[in-house]
Design an enzyme around this catalytic site. Sequence first.
Site, PDB file in Angstrom:
ATOM      1  N   CYS B 112      -7.809   0.765  13.235  1.00 32.33           N
ATOM      2  CA  CYS B 112      -7.026  -0.438  12.912  1.00 32.33           C
ATOM      3  C   CYS B 112      -6.930  -1.411  14.082  1.00 32.33           C
ATOM      4  O   CYS B 112      -6.544  -2.566  13.901  1.00 32.33           O
ATOM      5  CB  CYS B 112      -5.631  -0.059  12.447  1.00 32.33           C
ATOM      6  SG  CYS B 112      -5.640   0.966  10.981  1.00 32.33           S
ATOM      7  N   HIS B 247      -0.654  -6.051  13.551  1.00 31.29           N
ATOM      8  CA  HIS B 247      -1.338  -5.240  12.532  1.00 31.29           C
ATOM      9  C   HIS B 247      -0.385  -4.901  11.388  1.00 31.29           C
ATOM     10  O   HIS B 247       0.733  -4.439  11.597  1.00 31.29           O
ATOM     11  CB  HIS B 247      -1.883  -3.953  13.172  1.00 31.29           C
ATOM     12  CG  HIS B 247      -2.445  -3.008  12.169  1.00 31.29           C
ATOM     13  ND1 HIS B 247      -3.303  -3.413  11.164  1.00 31.29           N
ATOM     14  CD2 HIS B 247      -2.270  -1.673  11.990  1.00 31.29           C
ATOM     15  CE1 HIS B 247      -3.632  -2.367  10.420  1.00 31.29           C
ATOM     16  NE2 HIS B 247      -3.016  -1.304  10.895  1.00 31.29           N
ATOM     17  N   ASN B 277      -2.479  -2.024   3.946  1.00 33.03           N
ATOM     18  CA  ASN B 277      -3.096  -1.886   5.271  1.00 33.03           C
ATOM     19  C   ASN B 277      -4.620  -1.896   5.107  1.00 33.03           C
ATOM     20  O   ASN B 277      -5.180  -0.992   4.510  1.00 33.03           O
ATOM     21  CB  ASN B 277      -2.606  -0.560   5.897  1.00 33.03           C
ATOM     22  CG  ASN B 277      -3.208  -0.279   7.260  1.00 33.03           C
ATOM     23  OD1 ASN B 277      -4.120  -0.977   7.710  1.00 33.03           O
ATOM     24  ND2 ASN B 277      -2.719   0.755   7.916  1.00 33.03           N
TER      25      ASN B 277
HETATM   26  C1  LIG Z   1       3.933   6.758   5.062  1.00 36.60           C
HETATM   27  C2  LIG Z   1       5.385   6.563   5.373  1.00 36.60           C
HETATM   28  C3  LIG Z   1       5.919   5.318   4.686  1.00 36.60           C
HETATM   29  C4  LIG Z   1       6.161   7.774   4.831  1.00 36.60           C
HETATM   30  O1  LIG Z   1       7.481   7.743   5.305  1.00 36.60           O
HETATM   31  P1  LIG Z   1       8.151   9.106   5.817  1.00 36.60           P
HETATM   32  O2  LIG Z   1       9.515   8.858   6.265  1.00 36.60           O
HETATM   33  O3  LIG Z   1       7.221   9.701   6.820  1.00 36.60           O
HETATM   34  O4  LIG Z   1       8.166   9.866   4.458  1.00 36.60           O
HETATM   35  P2  LIG Z   1       8.010  11.406   4.160  1.00 36.60           P
HETATM   36  O5  LIG Z   1       6.557  11.776   4.100  1.00 36.60           O
HETATM   37  O6  LIG Z   1       8.922  12.211   5.008  1.00 36.60           O
HETATM   38  O7  LIG Z   1       8.528  11.346   2.720  1.00 36.60           O
HETATM   39  C5  LIG Z   1       9.876  11.091   2.371  1.00 36.60           C
HETATM   40  C6  LIG Z   1      10.019  11.485   0.929  1.00 36.60           C
HETATM   41  O8  LIG Z   1       9.273  10.600   0.094  1.00 36.60           O
HETATM   42  C7  LIG Z   1       8.296  11.319  -0.641  1.00 36.60           C
HETATM   43  N1  LIG Z   1       7.087  10.498  -0.772  1.00 36.60           N
HETATM   44  C8  LIG Z   1       6.054  10.385   0.076  1.00 36.60           C
HETATM   45  N2  LIG Z   1       5.157   9.516  -0.403  1.00 36.60           N
HETATM   46  C9  LIG Z   1       5.643   9.059  -1.560  1.00 36.60           C
HETATM   47  C10 LIG Z   1       5.192   8.136  -2.531  1.00 36.60           C
HETATM   48  N3  LIG Z   1       4.033   7.471  -2.400  1.00 36.60           N
HETATM   49  N4  LIG Z   1       5.968   7.895  -3.596  1.00 36.60           N
HETATM   50  C11 LIG Z   1       7.132   8.533  -3.755  1.00 36.60           C
HETATM   51  N5  LIG Z   1       7.622   9.420  -2.881  1.00 36.60           N
HETATM   52  C12 LIG Z   1       6.882   9.678  -1.799  1.00 36.60           C
HETATM   53  C13 LIG Z   1       8.068  12.585   0.158  1.00 36.60           C
HETATM   54  O9  LIG Z   1       7.525  13.615  -0.642  1.00 36.60           O
HETATM   55  C14 LIG Z   1       9.456  12.870   0.647  1.00 36.60           C
HETATM   56  O10 LIG Z   1      10.240  13.393  -0.390  1.00 36.60           O
HETATM   57  P3  LIG Z   1      11.150  14.697  -0.157  1.00 36.60           P
HETATM   58  O11 LIG Z   1      12.092  14.320   0.945  1.00 36.60           O
HETATM   59  O12 LIG Z   1      11.765  14.883  -1.483  1.00 36.60           O
HETATM   60  O13 LIG Z   1      10.161  15.734   0.233  1.00 36.60           O
HETATM   61  C15 LIG Z   1       5.623   6.457   6.893  1.00 36.60           C
HETATM   62  O14 LIG Z   1       5.461   7.730   7.482  1.00 36.60           O
HETATM   63  C16 LIG Z   1       4.689   5.480   7.573  1.00 36.60           C
HETATM   64  O15 LIG Z   1       4.507   4.367   7.141  1.00 36.60           O
HETATM   65  N6  LIG Z   1       4.107   5.875   8.696  1.00 36.60           N
HETATM   66  C17 LIG Z   1       3.148   5.036   9.395  1.00 36.60           C
HETATM   67  C18 LIG Z   1       1.833   5.105   8.660  1.00 36.60           C
HETATM   68  C19 LIG Z   1       0.840   4.083   9.109  1.00 36.60           C
HETATM   69  O16 LIG Z   1       1.196   2.972   9.379  1.00 36.60           O
HETATM   70  N7  LIG Z   1      -0.429   4.485   9.161  1.00 36.60           N
HETATM   71  C20 LIG Z   1      -1.514   3.645   9.509  1.00 36.60           C
HETATM   72  C21 LIG Z   1      -1.484   3.288  10.948  1.00 36.60           C
HETATM   73  S1  LIG Z   1      -2.818   2.259  11.372  1.00 36.60           S
END
Ligand SMILES: CC(C)(COP(=O)(O)OP(=O)(O)OC[C@H]1O[C@@H](n2cnc3c(N)ncnc32)[C@H](O)[C@@H]1OP(=O)(O)O)[C@@H](O)C(=O)NCCC(=O)NCCS
Lengths: 71, 321
Positions: B112, B247, B277
């Site tokens: 990215c 980004h 993204n």
């Molecule tokens: C992806 C992201 C939004 C997830 O947030 P998070 O706080 O890590 O979320 P978690 O994986 O702990 O999930 C929280 C809850 O939502 C749920 N969940 C995850 N994805 C889901 C989706 N698409 N829809 C619904 N629920 C979802 C999980 O299962 C979890 O539920 P639970 O608590 O009942 O188990 C976040 O981690 C993020 O954006 N990180 C950066 C990613 C990024 O930018 N990557 C590219 C970099 S270049």
Amino acid sequence: MFEEIAQIVREYKGNDSLVIAPETTFSSLNLDSLETVELVMKVEETLGVSIDMNGEINCVGDLMAVLEKTH
Amino acid sequence: MTISIIGTGVGLPAREVSNDELTAITGLDTSDQWISTMTGISSRRICVDETATDLATTAARAALLDAGVQGEDLDYILCATIGGDTRTPSLACAVADQISATCAALDVNGACAGFVYGLDLAASLISAGRARTILLVCTEKMSAHVDWTDRNTCVLFGDGAAACVITAGSMLKQIHVGAIPDMTAITMRNRMSGNSPLAPTRDEPGYVEMDGKRVFKYAVSIMEHEVQRCLDALDLAPDDIDHYVIHQANKRIIDFTISRLGLSPDKFPLNIDRYGNISAVSIPLLLHEMRGQGKIHPGDKLLLCAFGAGMTYGSCVMEWE
Ligand SMILES: CC(C)(COP(=O)(O)OP(=O)(O)OC[C@H]1O[C@@H](n2cnc3c(N)ncnc32)[C@H](O)[C@@H]1OP(=O)(O)O)[C@@H](O)C(=O)NCCC(=O)NCCS
């Protein structure tokens, strides 16, 4: 250490009189999973520590347990 | 004398897919409410039958037209991508083929952060006298790389391409690229690594895998650190920057960075709501849209900052001409 973390939580929520116990879950404070990460980052900076988020950190006590294990 | 961007262009899949449609198409247990609250994404473009080469070529032609440059005038084509339609020849060669260019053509995988890495290479080639006119084409067909059964990752990404033509100039004031090596925070295994006839096992196809929370933490700290580094390097105050072009990985990362740095959200243009993204494409796509909307004026200072799998990162300051 508990009182320091509790104070950071109160500051994050902008509520000085918030009652916090080790059992207080972040979801009961209306923090979603990413707000919990933000809070953890504030704890890291304030206490000068680094916190591994791999395990489940659901309540204030979980956060203290991770800190005690690694520091 | 450093470099200037003299033309921009984009190439996007025709099909826009909303969160509700994505939920229906994949059958995943997700929702518009979760995706928009947790990421700020409402829709993304996804390829139906467009190839990465199609997207890259459309962006390249538009940027050349905008710059008034022909394919044969180019000295270098750099493609920032994690992978085109063929592993070899490179996507840059595929673009050269389409635009009748015979210059050097090379893919750069900075994930990215690929656009800022590409700018850094372009600046190096031009200042070393090895090239005068460079086409930088950022292209990502993320729909080919994500696991459509994994709701943690597939909802985040989109497809697209954005290109710019770069020549010697004075727009670029400061640039820095680096990496904090971490091989597991975001990863996509090589599909061919277990193909040796002597290997004990065969590899399964790899898709994007991610430890979202770890990436979120990296992203926020990198952005905070890099914004401060850029300001310090040029002795600028936060308000001296007109546009923070960051980004577009997750709006929550951007919001949190803004609040930590105490900056004004008005200075942070966004397009994550419409595209998700698109990796290296997100910043040049934003620049192209801002130009089209008349939002960038001569003399405006732009701070660009990106982070990606690796963890790679890069930041720079440009003064628009
Ligand atoms: C992806 C992201 C939004 C997830 O947030 P998070 O706080 O890590 O979320 P978690 O994986 O702990 O999930 C929280 C809850 O939502 C749920 N969940 C995850 N994805 C889901 C989706 N698409 N829809 C619904 N629920 C979802 C999980 O299962 C979890 O539920 P639970 O608590 O009942 O188990 C976040 O981690 C993020 O954006 N990180 C950066 C990613 C990024 O930018 N990557 C590219 C970099 S270049």
